[in-house]
Enzyme design. Structure first.
Site, PDB file in Angstrom:
ATOM      1  N   LYS A  15      -3.609   0.763   0.012  1.00  0.00           N
ATOM      2  CA  LYS A  15      -4.458   1.209  -1.097  1.00  0.00           C
ATOM      3  C   LYS A  15      -5.591   2.106  -0.546  1.00  0.00           C
ATOM      4  O   LYS A  15      -5.356   2.836   0.406  1.00  0.00           O
ATOM      5  CB  LYS A  15      -4.977   0.002  -1.887  1.00  0.00           C
ATOM      6  CG  LYS A  15      -3.823  -0.951  -2.255  1.00  0.00           C
ATOM      7  CD  LYS A  15      -4.176  -2.004  -3.243  1.00  0.00           C
ATOM      8  CE  LYS A  15      -2.937  -2.842  -3.533  1.00  0.00           C
ATOM      9  NZ  LYS A  15      -3.131  -3.793  -4.593  1.00  0.00           N
ATOM     10  N   HIS A  98       2.953   2.643  -8.721  1.00  0.00           N
ATOM     11  CA  HIS A  98       2.224   1.386  -8.535  1.00  0.00           C
ATOM     12  C   HIS A  98       1.407   1.082  -9.800  1.00  0.00           C
ATOM     13  O   HIS A  98       0.907   2.004 -10.446  1.00  0.00           O
ATOM     14  CB  HIS A  98       1.308   1.498  -7.313  1.00  0.00           C
ATOM     15  CG  HIS A  98       0.705   0.186  -6.954  1.00  0.00           C
ATOM     16  ND1 HIS A  98      -0.415  -0.310  -7.579  1.00  0.00           N
ATOM     17  CD2 HIS A  98       1.101  -0.769  -6.074  1.00  0.00           C
ATOM     18  CE1 HIS A  98      -0.687  -1.513  -7.076  1.00  0.00           C
ATOM     19  NE2 HIS A  98       0.214  -1.808  -6.164  1.00  0.00           N
ATOM     20  N   GLU A 100      -1.509   0.110 -10.245  1.00  0.00           N
ATOM     21  CA  GLU A 100      -2.873   0.657 -10.265  1.00  0.00           C
ATOM     22  C   GLU A 100      -2.854   2.117 -10.684  1.00  0.00           C
ATOM     23  O   GLU A 100      -3.775   2.610 -11.345  1.00  0.00           O
ATOM     24  CB  GLU A 100      -3.529   0.478  -8.886  1.00  0.00           C
ATOM     25  CG  GLU A 100      -3.934  -0.975  -8.672  1.00  0.00           C
ATOM     26  CD  GLU A 100      -3.900  -1.425  -7.230  1.00  0.00           C
ATOM     27  OE1 GLU A 100      -3.921  -0.578  -6.321  1.00  0.00           O
ATOM     28  OE2 GLU A 100      -3.844  -2.650  -7.006  1.00  0.00           O
ATOM     29  N   GLU A 170       6.694  -5.928  -9.068  1.00  0.00           N
ATOM     30  CA  GLU A 170       5.323  -6.396  -8.906  1.00  0.00           C
ATOM     31  C   GLU A 170       4.741  -6.792 -10.264  1.00  0.00           C
ATOM     32  O   GLU A 170       4.266  -5.931 -11.010  1.00  0.00           O
ATOM     33  CB  GLU A 170       4.457  -5.285  -8.296  1.00  0.00           C
ATOM     34  CG  GLU A 170       4.896  -4.875  -6.912  1.00  0.00           C
ATOM     35  CD  GLU A 170       3.743  -4.345  -6.086  1.00  0.00           C
ATOM     36  OE1 GLU A 170       3.540  -4.857  -4.993  1.00  0.00           O
ATOM     37  OE2 GLU A 170       3.033  -3.437  -6.557  1.00  0.00           O
ATOM     38  N   GLY A 176      -3.300  -8.685  -6.378  1.00  0.00           N
ATOM     39  CA  GLY A 176      -4.699  -8.816  -5.973  1.00  0.00           C
ATOM     40  C   GLY A 176      -5.425  -9.967  -6.636  1.00  0.00           C
ATOM     41  O   GLY A 176      -6.650 -10.053  -6.577  1.00  0.00           O
ATOM     42  N   SER A 216       0.284 -10.603  -4.355  1.00  0.00           N
ATOM     43  CA  SER A 216      -0.311 -11.738  -3.632  1.00  0.00           C
ATOM     44  C   SER A 216       0.665 -12.423  -2.680  1.00  0.00           C
ATOM     45  O   SER A 216       0.606 -13.625  -2.476  1.00  0.00           O
ATOM     46  CB  SER A 216      -0.924 -12.750  -4.613  1.00  0.00           C
ATOM     47  OG  SER A 216      -1.975 -12.142  -5.345  1.00  0.00           O
TER      48      SER A 216
HETATM   49  P1  PGA Z   1      -1.538  -7.667  -3.217  1.00  0.00           P
HETATM   50  O1  PGA Z   1      -1.062  -6.210  -3.663  1.00  0.00           O
HETATM   51  O2  PGA Z   1      -0.586  -8.130  -2.149  1.00  0.00           O
HETATM   52  O3  PGA Z   1      -2.937  -7.476  -2.724  1.00  0.00           O
HETATM   53  O4  PGA Z   1      -1.460  -8.544  -4.436  1.00  0.00           O
HETATM   54  C1  PGA Z   1       0.304  -5.908  -3.776  1.00  0.00           C
HETATM   55  C2  PGA Z   1       0.436  -4.468  -4.221  1.00  0.00           C
HETATM   56  O5  PGA Z   1      -0.420  -3.999  -4.973  1.00  0.00           O
HETATM   57  O6  PGA Z   1       1.380  -3.779  -3.814  1.00  0.00           O
END
Ligand code: PGA
Length: 256
Positions: A15, A98, A100, A170, A176, A216
């Protein structure tokens, strides 16, 4: 389903973390810890860290990826980066869609599809992210939604190009947050994605496709997740920023 027909891949998603000098230091720390992996190891890093990452990873089993790519080849798109630019640096993988980017930067299933095709046309391996929000899980539409995201992402992708597609499941509620999908939940949705690929490209292509879980995943829960029959590794955010944690996950996939 035969896991031997496809590669397990543990990919870090850094990220917006680490400067170039921090990149060099972290990869140097990781290299010996992941050297014996039997899965593929990838680190997807911010654009400006790519040259340092490629240099630090040289001669190791770590491949470098980007976290996004623009879908046009070149032109008046201020601030954007093309697949050819990544290719020339020695980038092998790119994360596309992704959550985000979907949430904060206006990414849609259609732009995910355009980016996926641009990445594949340039010879990059696309790690295409799909996944439901918590309300969608509660509405009981996870399977349909993830199948739809997968189908749209792959529009116009040839059977040959599918060899360079990785899907990362995901669940948005698990990213996160410290809330991981259970191994059963992760496996169930990865199986839905595999069935979707089978419906588009046939059983053989589906069995050869790497489908990761992300959200996570950490040093404690990785072994159980990657041991699931339809989970072929993981896309790791937070835990990929720590050499020790990341290497435990990589080595769990090796044994999984
Ligand atoms: P995370 O993120 O392991 O911090 O939950 C996974 C991702 O966003 O690919």
């Amino acid at each position: 389903m035969n896991k031997a027909k496809r590669a397990a891949i543990i990919a870090g998603n850094w990220k917006m973390n680490n400067t170039p000098s921090q990149t060099t230091a972290l990869i140097n720390e990781m290299k010996p810890k992941v050297a014996d992996a039997s899965c593929k190891v990838v680190l997807c890093v911010p654009y400006v860290d790519i040259p340092a990452a490629i240099e630090a990873a040289k001669g190791s089993n770590i491949a470098i990826g980007a976290e996004n790519v623009h879908f046009e080849k070149s032109g008046a798109f201020t601030g954007e980066i093309s697949a050819d630019m990544l290719n020339e640096l020695g980038v092998e993988y790119v994360i596309i869609g992704h959550s985000e980017r979907r949430q904060y930067f206006g990414e849609t299933d259609e732009t995910v599809n355009k980016r996926t095709r641009a990445a594949l046309d340039a010879g990059l391996t696309a790690i295409v992210c799909v996944g439901e929000q918590l309300t969608e899980r509660e509405q009981g539409i996870t399977a349909e939604l993830v199948a739809m995201q997968t189908k749209i992402a792959l529009l116009g992708v040839s059977a040959e190009q599918m060899k360079k597609v990785v899907i990362a499941y995901e669940p948005v509620w698990a990213i996160g947050t410290g809330k991981t999908a259970t191994a059963e939940q992760a496996n169930e949705v990865c199986a839905v994605i595999r069935a979707t690929i089978a419906s588009l490209y046939g059983d053989e292509a589906a069995e050869a496709t790497t489908i990761q879980y992300g959200g996570s995943m950490n040093a404690k829960n990785a072994a159980e997740l990657v041991a699931q029959p339809d989970v072929d590794g993981g896309l790791i955010g937070g835990a990929s920023l720590k050499a020790e944690d990341f290497s435990v996950i990589v080595n769990a996939a090796t044994n999984g």
